[in-house]
Structures are given as C-alpha cells and as structure tokens.
Motif scaffolding. Structure first.
Motif, PDB file in Angstrom:
ATOM      1  N   UNK A  95      10.013  13.025 -22.309  1.00 51.19           N
ATOM      2  CA  UNK A  95       8.511  12.818 -22.686  1.00 51.19           C
ATOM      3  C   UNK A  95       7.968  13.966 -22.026  1.00 51.19           C
ATOM      4  N   UNK A  96       8.088  14.197 -20.533  1.00 55.99           N
ATOM      5  CA  UNK A  96       7.285  15.013 -19.704  1.00 55.99           C
ATOM      6  C   UNK A  96       7.393  16.634 -20.321  1.00 55.99           C
ATOM      7  N   UNK A  97       8.595  16.933 -20.521  1.00 60.85           N
ATOM      8  CA  UNK A  97       8.897  18.378 -20.933  1.00 60.85           C
ATOM      9  C   UNK A  97       8.051  18.424 -22.353  1.00 60.85           C
ATOM     10  N   UNK A  98       8.235  17.481 -23.475  1.00 61.98           N
ATOM     11  CA  UNK A  98       7.738  17.678 -24.696  1.00 61.98           C
ATOM     12  C   UNK A  98       6.110  17.702 -24.276  1.00 61.98           C
ATOM     13  N   UNK A  99       5.528  16.958 -23.596  1.00 65.21           N
ATOM     14  CA  UNK A  99       4.069  16.997 -23.304  1.00 65.21           C
ATOM     15  C   UNK A  99       3.478  18.327 -22.970  1.00 65.21           C
ATOM     16  N   UNK A 100       4.091  18.829 -21.911  1.00 63.34           N
ATOM     17  CA  UNK A 100       4.047  20.207 -21.332  1.00 63.34           C
ATOM     18  C   UNK A 100       4.048  21.059 -22.448  1.00 63.34           C
ATOM     19  N   UNK A 101       5.113  21.044 -23.334  1.00 68.71           N
ATOM     20  CA  UNK A 101       5.267  22.170 -24.190  1.00 68.71           C
ATOM     21  C   UNK A 101       3.889  21.996 -25.192  1.00 68.71           C
ATOM     22  N   UNK A 102       3.665  20.606 -25.506  1.00 66.61           N
ATOM     23  CA  UNK A 102       2.503  20.561 -26.533  1.00 66.61           C
ATOM     24  C   UNK A 102       1.210  21.061 -26.014  1.00 66.61           C
ATOM     25  N   UNK A 103       1.149  20.740 -24.624  1.00 66.53           N
ATOM     26  CA  UNK A 103      -0.167  21.316 -23.926  1.00 66.53           C
ATOM     27  C   UNK A 103      -0.383  22.806 -23.915  1.00 66.53           C
ATOM     28  N   UNK A 104       0.426  23.576 -24.367  1.00 62.39           N
ATOM     29  CA  UNK A 104       0.489  25.074 -24.246  1.00 62.39           C
ATOM     30  C   UNK A 104      -0.161  25.394 -25.805  1.00 62.39           C
ATOM     31  N   UNK A 132      -3.244  24.607 -31.344  1.00 66.99           N
ATOM     32  CA  UNK A 132      -3.319  23.694 -32.694  1.00 66.99           C
ATOM     33  C   UNK A 132      -1.801  23.163 -32.924  1.00 66.99           C
ATOM     34  N   UNK A 133      -1.358  22.072 -32.218  1.00 64.43           N
ATOM     35  CA  UNK A 133      -0.021  21.591 -32.453  1.00 64.43           C
ATOM     36  C   UNK A 133      -0.051  21.015 -34.022  1.00 64.43           C
ATOM     37  N   UNK A 134       0.853  21.666 -34.706  1.00 67.01           N
ATOM     38  CA  UNK A 134       1.134  21.312 -36.151  1.00 67.01           C
ATOM     39  C   UNK A 134       2.366  20.871 -36.457  1.00 67.01           C
ATOM     40  N   UNK A 135       3.505  21.074 -35.808  1.00 69.23           N
ATOM     41  CA  UNK A 135       4.969  20.569 -35.925  1.00 69.23           C
ATOM     42  C   UNK A 135       5.735  20.764 -34.936  1.00 69.23           C
ATOM     43  N   UNK A 136       6.759  19.987 -34.756  1.00 69.02           N
ATOM     44  CA  UNK A 136       7.911  20.418 -33.710  1.00 69.02           C
ATOM     45  C   UNK A 136       9.168  20.485 -34.954  1.00 69.02           C
ATOM     46  N   UNK A 137       9.909  21.509 -34.357  1.00 73.33           N
ATOM     47  CA  UNK A 137      11.117  21.971 -35.085  1.00 73.33           C
ATOM     48  C   UNK A 137      12.401  21.365 -34.312  1.00 73.33           C
ATOM     49  N   UNK A 138      12.897  20.459 -34.769  1.00 68.49           N
ATOM     50  CA  UNK A 138      14.178  19.874 -33.869  1.00 68.49           C
ATOM     51  C   UNK A 138      15.564  20.632 -34.709  1.00 68.49           C
ATOM     52  N   UNK A 139      16.409  21.142 -33.603  1.00 70.01           N
ATOM     53  CA  UNK A 139      17.779  21.750 -34.249  1.00 70.01           C
ATOM     54  C   UNK A 139      18.783  20.899 -33.531  1.00 70.01           C
ATOM     55  N   UNK A 140      19.792  20.389 -34.343  1.00 70.41           N
ATOM     56  CA  UNK A 140      20.709  19.591 -33.614  1.00 70.41           C
ATOM     57  C   UNK A 140      21.755  19.310 -34.731  1.00 70.41           C
ATOM     58  N   UNK A 141      23.013  18.891 -34.207  1.00 66.00           N
ATOM     59  CA  UNK A 141      24.010  18.693 -35.150  1.00 66.00           C
ATOM     60  C   UNK A 141      24.450  17.523 -35.421  1.00 66.00           C
ATOM     61  N   UNK A 142      24.969  16.911 -36.355  1.00 62.75           N
ATOM     62  CA  UNK A 142      25.131  15.600 -36.830  1.00 62.75           C
ATOM     63  C   UNK A 142      26.405  14.876 -36.418  1.00 62.75           C
TER      64      UNK A 142
END
Length: 258
Positions: free
Chosen positions: A102-111, A114-124
């Motif tokens: 959560x802390x890393x996500x918030x810091x990234x968002x603070x940069x 105008x935050x519009x989206x998150x791109x999440x990349x992962x395997x299933x």
C-alpha cells in the motif's frame, strides 16, 4: 501529463514488464534523439511498482541495462517464493506485505499529476502472480476505488508443467471478476503459435512480407536486454500489446517498423 501506474507482480509479470520498458525506451529514443528524461518517459518509469516473492528476476533487472531507471523504493521482494500455490501468495504474502505494498502504491500514485489507471501485469498459473497479484488488485480497489484497474493476465497452456496452475487460475479468475475493470487475457500456447507464425513470415521470401526478422514484435535486437532469452519473443508480444495501449501519451507519432 503523468496519469498511470504500472504494477508488475511475480516472475512472469516482471519479465513482461522488463520487455515493456525495453520497448518503451526504444520507441522513445526514436523520437527523442537527445535522450532526455522528459515528461513522456517519466510518466512511466517514475510510476512503476515491481513485486516478486523471489529475488531472481527483479535482481536481474537491477543488475542489467535498466538498473538506472528504477528506484529501490519501487521494489518489493522476498527470497522463498510462493511455491506455485495461490493461497500462499494471496493469503500469506498478501497479509504479510500489505502495508508495504500500500505504501509503495501510494508513493507511486503521488507522482501522478492526474492518476487515471493502474496497469497490473501478472500470470495466472504461478503462486505469486496469481495469488499476490490478485491480492494487490483488491488493494487497488480498496485504496483507489475511483481509479480504473486494467489487468494483463497470462494464462497457462494446457501442457503447463506446473500441476497447481489450473487451481491457481480458477481462484485468480474469481478475484479478477470481482476487482478488475478490464482484463486483457493472454494464453501461453497462443503466444507460442503467434511467435512461430511470425518467424515463418519473417523468413519468407514472398514479396510483400511485412514482418522483419528484427521487428520489435518478436525481437529484442537493438534493445537494452542483451542476448535473446527463451521467453523474450513471447513476452515481446504482450509488451507490444501494452505499448500500443499506452502509446498516445508516450509518443503518438511513432509507428512500429513491422
């Protein structure tokens, strides 16, 4: 304008992410001859979060040509992995690393301007990608409920050698239906088939063939990653998918040399 955050989780997510950054830099260099770290480039690299419960892939990124791009504050790793078990990634690591994520996500968002989206990349199919990846997805909904969540999910093929991959995929799919706004599903066997077809076309002597052997569709030649690795061609397909989605804010006039 900075408006997106890329979150790559697990071995597959970080490998695909690494290919994405490589291609993004190559695209950017084509239009930015002076190599300046400008607004278009910073809109991605200042806003990335790399997560894996094994150190291998992330450490490789930090020791490779991309090491100057990312900040250590953007990284979160462990050493033991999730043992290809969705529950370990989702429940065990999801709980243990919740506050740090959560802390890393918030810091990234603070940069972001105008935050519009998150791109999440992962395997299933893997434990960290499927388990911790979907745990991160639910955190994104909880912490940023009004921000769009776009997920690129790599599905295992029918011949996958990880015996728990069907189990992991089913449990991860339930989380995707609950927490993702948009899912871009990619299946491993389809990637293999596409790469094989492209290679045949690139070696074809027929006039009008439009795919070059060093095309960014399947090749890392001329990029930052050094010699080609076994899954680079497959990962390049996914990286190109993401780059096409994000191409407008990065450099809208550039066309791929297919």
């Amino acid at each position: 304008m900075t408006q997106s955050v890329v979150v790559q989780v697990g071995q597959c997510g970080n490998q695909v992410g690494c290919r994405f950054w490589d291609l993004a830099l190559r695209e950017h260099a084509h239009v930015n001859k002076k190599g300046l770290y400008d607004e278009a480039l910073s809109s991605f690299f200042r806003n990335a979060v790399l997560v894996d419960m094994e150190e291998g892939v992330v450490k490789e990124i930090l020791q490779g040509p991309l090491r100057e791009v990312f900040d250590s504050a953007q990284l979160l790793t462990d050493v033991s992995g999730s043992g290809n078990n969705w529950a370990v990634g989702h429940m065990t690591y999801g709980s243990a690393y919740r506050e740090q994520i959560v802390d890393k996500l918030r810091k990234a968002a603070e940069h972001c301007d105008c935050l519009q989206c998150f791109f999440l990349i992962h395997s299933m199919g893997g434990g960290t990608g499927s388990g911790l990846g979907t745990s991160v997805l639910s955190l994104l909904e909880e912490e940023f409920p009004d921000v769009c969540r776009i997920v690129t999910s790599i599905y295992p093929s029918a011949e996958d050698d990880v015996i728990t991959s069907p189990y992991n995929s089913i449990l991860a799919m339930r989380e995707l239906t609950e927490h993702a706004d948009c899912v871009l599903p990619v299946e491993n066997q389809s990637l293999v088939d596409i790469v094989n077809k492209i290679k045949i076309m690139s070696h074809s002597a027929k006039p009008g063939s439009v795919i070059k052997r060093d095309s960014t569709v399947i090749s890392g030649q001329g990029g930052l990653s050094g010699p080609e690795k076994p899954f680079d061609a497959m990962n390049n397909i996914v990286a190109n998918l993401l780059l096409n989605i994000t191409s407008e804010p990065l450099c809208p006039l550039w066309k791929y040399p297919y």
